[in-house]
Design an enzyme around this catalytic site. Structure first.
Site, PDB file in Angstrom:
ATOM      1  N   ASP A   9       0.875  -1.177   0.000  1.00 55.40           N
ATOM      2  CA  ASP A   9       0.000   0.000   0.000  1.00 55.40           C
ATOM      3  C   ASP A   9       0.911   1.225   0.000  1.00 55.40           C
ATOM      4  O   ASP A   9       1.999   1.190   0.568  1.00 55.40           O
ATOM      5  CB  ASP A   9      -0.870   0.002   1.261  1.00 55.40           C
ATOM      6  CG  ASP A   9      -2.312   0.341   0.953  1.00 55.40           C
ATOM      7  OD1 ASP A   9      -2.532   1.401   0.348  1.00 55.40           O
ATOM      8  OD2 ASP A   9      -3.203  -0.437   1.311  1.00 55.40           O
ATOM      9  N   ASP A  29      -3.015   4.731  -2.357  1.00 51.56           N
ATOM     10  CA  ASP A  29      -4.165   5.165  -1.578  1.00 51.56           C
ATOM     11  C   ASP A  29      -4.608   6.544  -2.071  1.00 51.56           C
ATOM     12  O   ASP A  29      -3.777   7.435  -2.277  1.00 51.56           O
ATOM     13  CB  ASP A  29      -3.699   5.250  -0.109  1.00 51.56           C
ATOM     14  CG  ASP A  29      -4.825   5.411   0.872  1.00 51.56           C
ATOM     15  OD1 ASP A  29      -5.638   4.491   0.989  1.00 51.56           O
ATOM     16  OD2 ASP A  29      -4.866   6.461   1.549  1.00 51.56           O
ATOM     17  N   GLU A  59      -6.157   3.633  -6.185  1.00 56.94           N
ATOM     18  CA  GLU A  59      -7.472   3.805  -5.559  1.00 56.94           C
ATOM     19  C   GLU A  59      -7.931   5.182  -5.992  1.00 56.94           C
ATOM     20  O   GLU A  59      -7.334   6.193  -5.625  1.00 56.94           O
ATOM     21  CB  GLU A  59      -7.370   3.752  -4.039  1.00 56.94           C
ATOM     22  CG  GLU A  59      -8.746   3.920  -3.402  1.00 56.94           C
ATOM     23  CD  GLU A  59      -8.726   4.305  -1.930  1.00 56.94           C
ATOM     24  OE1 GLU A  59      -9.632   3.902  -1.210  1.00 56.94           O
ATOM     25  OE2 GLU A  59      -7.821   5.048  -1.506  1.00 56.94           O
ATOM     26  N   HIS A 117     -11.114  -3.667   2.605  1.00 55.06           N
ATOM     27  CA  HIS A 117     -11.082  -3.377   4.037  1.00 55.06           C
ATOM     28  C   HIS A 117     -11.923  -2.158   4.428  1.00 55.06           C
ATOM     29  O   HIS A 117     -12.006  -1.824   5.598  1.00 55.06           O
ATOM     30  CB  HIS A 117      -9.623  -3.140   4.463  1.00 55.06           C
ATOM     31  CG  HIS A 117      -9.044  -1.910   3.820  1.00 55.06           C
ATOM     32  ND1 HIS A 117      -8.834  -1.809   2.460  1.00 55.06           N
ATOM     33  CD2 HIS A 117      -8.677  -0.720   4.337  1.00 55.06           C
ATOM     34  CE1 HIS A 117      -8.363  -0.611   2.190  1.00 55.06           C
ATOM     35  NE2 HIS A 117      -8.249   0.079   3.305  1.00 55.06           N
ATOM     36  N   ASP A 118     -12.499  -1.469   3.437  1.00 55.56           N
ATOM     37  CA  ASP A 118     -13.324  -0.291   3.726  1.00 55.56           C
ATOM     38  C   ASP A 118     -14.804  -0.573   3.513  1.00 55.56           C
ATOM     39  O   ASP A 118     -15.620   0.351   3.542  1.00 55.56           O
ATOM     40  CB  ASP A 118     -12.943   0.866   2.785  1.00 55.56           C
ATOM     41  CG  ASP A 118     -11.551   1.394   3.057  1.00 55.56           C
ATOM     42  OD1 ASP A 118     -11.083   1.300   4.196  1.00 55.56           O
ATOM     43  OD2 ASP A 118     -10.932   1.921   2.110  1.00 55.56           O
TER      44      ASP A 118
END
Ligand code: GLC
Length: 559
Positions: A103, A204, A263, A325-326
């Protein structure tokens, strides 16, 4: 324009598996997962057929947002492991031919990052422009932007007598990407990880790095109402400067054959191409949020998959994902986890692994892990959900209603510990985990599913095996064979003279349709399904709840 179709890339062909390290496997007994836990389970992932792992942040961090608040881009968070452990992981992944994607959280740092602590001291220090600082406007915040975690996006710092911008919580100040030094420092960290053997990055908030010039107010008075506006109307996202930066980022990655995965929010299939089209040389893969954001509405999923496939055809490569994960767990949102847990989880997996694009799934999805039941606000661990709860209640909504909403949509659902076995704490740790274990671990766990040839886990494994050996399921053209709003749905994947037809019943009832012409009259044979199909009357498809089948078109003369 470069043609995509036959240009092979490892990131087009492999199945990506997302690891949330804190919740994967604890090998120290501190209740938190760690890098050694990942190492221990590489054989498991290898056996499952996983080709690449995306590991959520493992950099040093005060963990206000579980690592999405980095305090040092060059070191490993001691809670999660050491540099030695990480190098070991790289080695083991290489041996097992599993690529590692890290990430990369560079829209913001932690407020405990030494850069921020220095920057906050005064207006003239070597790091003074590393962050986005503004004077007060008439004694108040510089504008009315809202933070993603609730409240204003600006926080006052007395020592500097200025506000700093934070798109997320106040613990996550936004970096100023207009500073050459920021770029130099971060690019040097990226290079360091690449040299170590990392195979790519998931950036991210990839399209958020540059904010609107002049920081204009958003038009709505209420900060809450501005949340959508701020993002959607490009005050936060897609601003000038971003494309140049991403091109430089990509240049750094090319010699390593590393993947750039973005993302990126608030894009349409067409506007995504500004970033992901092959000839842009910016990013290779983009998270297609409209699909995940369809929130269980299959008509919308099908529409979005179709729109992306049409827009990207020969121009860019798709991705597909139903949870991360969100988000809530895919089977809870897109399936029927109460009545048809097994069948609907398999049905979703089939769509994920046969529709166009690189598939991404979150740890636990291979056994159909579900949302948990939230019994009170105290159980929320997530900074964003706590902030949203506070915001909504302070605006007059009933706490009960907010809790019910959050119970389903809250990010903790995706972060509960991996359910390895029916042992205490689901075999994740021998001590109390940092977050509650989902109480259904006795029923839903890996050990149990490993022993059952008909489990979701073994189904997933077999399907990945099929995908890996079938170029058509990876590179084949996509053709929907039913309208988006049909409950029974089918599409074809075709490459050269090979064709597959995949059918689905996205419902908890039996359904039937006249079979698509491509499989009528014995023109195809059934090769994979999540039910035992006794009488395959091909001219009409009679499908059970959440049934899915894969047919292979027969070649000329084949019986
Ligand atoms: C991304 C991450 C999320 C995090 C946020 C701030 O959306 O996926 O978990 O809270 O960025 O870094």
């Amino acid at each position: 324009m470069q043609s995509s179709k036959h240009k092979k890339s490892w990131w087009k062909e492999r199945v990506f598996y997302q690891i949330y390290p804190l919740s994967f496997l604890d090998t120290t007994g501190n209740g938190k997962g760690d890098i050694n836990g990942i190492i221990k389970k590489i054989p498991y992932l290898n056996d499952l057929g996983i080709g690449a792992i995306w590991i959520c942040p493992i950099y040093s961090s005060p963990m206000k947002d579980n690592g999405y608040d980095v305090s040092d881009y060059n070191s490993i968070n001691p809670i999660i492991g050491s540099m030695h452990d990480f190098k070991e992981l790289i080695k083991i992944c290489k041996i097992n031919d599993i690529k590692i994607m890290m990430d990369l959280v560079i829209n913001h740092t932690s407020n405990k990052h030494p850069w921020f602590m220095e920057s906050a001291k005064s207006k003239n220090n070597p790091k003074s422009d590393y962050y986005i600082w503004r004077d007060a406007k008439e004694g108040k915040e510089p504008n009315n932007w809202a933070a993603d975690c609730g409240g204003s996006a600006w926080t006052w710092v007395e020592s500097r007598k200025q506000y700093y911008l934070h798109s997320f919580s106040k613990y996550q100040p936004d970096l100023n990407w207009r500073s050459k030094e920021v770029k130099k420092e971060i690019f040097s960290s990226i290079k360091k990880w690449l040299d170590m053997g990392v195979n790519g990055f998931r950036m991210d908030m990839g399209n958020f790095l540059f904010k609107a010039e002049g920081f204009p107010d958003a038009p709505k008075k209420n900060r809450w109402d501005n949340r959508k506006y701020i993002h959607g109307e490009h005050l936060y996202a897609n601003n000038p400067g971003i494309h140049k930066l991403l091109k430089e980022f990509k240049k750094l990655l090319v010699p390593y054959d590393a993947v750039a995965f973005g993302e990126m929010y608030f894009l349409t299939p067409e506007s995504s191409l500004d970033y992901v089209a092959y000839d842009r040389n910016e990013i290779d893969l983009i998270y297609e949020y409209p699909i995940m954001d369809a929130r269980g509405n299959w008509t919308e999923v099908k529409k979005q998959v179709r729109l992306y496939a049409e827009a990207f055809k020969d121009m860019a490569w798709n991705t597909l994902t139903f949870s991360n994960h969100d988000s809530p767990r895919s089977v809870s949102v897109f399936g029927d986890s109460e009545q048809f847990h097994d069948k609907s989880a398999k049905c979703i997996m089939t769509f994920l692994l046969t529709a166009p694009g690189t598939p991404f799934f979150l740890q636990g999805e291979e056994i159909g892990m579900t949302n948990m039941k939230l019994s009170g606000v105290d159980e929320l661990t997530d900074i964003k959900m706590k902030g949203i709860y506070k915001d909504r209640v302070s605006r007059g909504e009933s706490s009960q209603k907010v809790l019910v909403d959050l119970s389903f949509w809250n990010r903790d659902n995706a972060r509960t510990p991996m359910q390895w076995s029916d042992k205490k704490f689901a075999g994740f740790s021998w001590n109390k985990p940092w977050i509650k274990v989902n109480s259904n671990y006795i029923e839903i766990n890996i050990k149990k599913q490993q022993n059952n040839p008909d489990s979701i886990l073994n189904y997933t494994k077999n399907l990945i095996k099929l995908r890996k050996k079938t170029r058509t399921l990876i590179y084949g053209d996509f053709l929907p064979l039913c309208p988006d709003n049909w409950t029974v749905y089918a599409f074809s994947r075709k490459l050269d003279n090979e064709e597959y037809v995949i059918v689905f019943n996205f419902a908890s009832q039996d359904n039937n349709i006249i079979a698509p012409e491509k499989i009528q009259n014995n023109k195809a044979k059934l090769i994979f399904s999540n039910y035992i199909v006794k009488y395959d009357v091909l001219d009409i498809l009679y499908l059970k709840p959440w049934e899915t089948r894969i047919y292979k078109a027969k070649k000329h003369g084949e019986i």
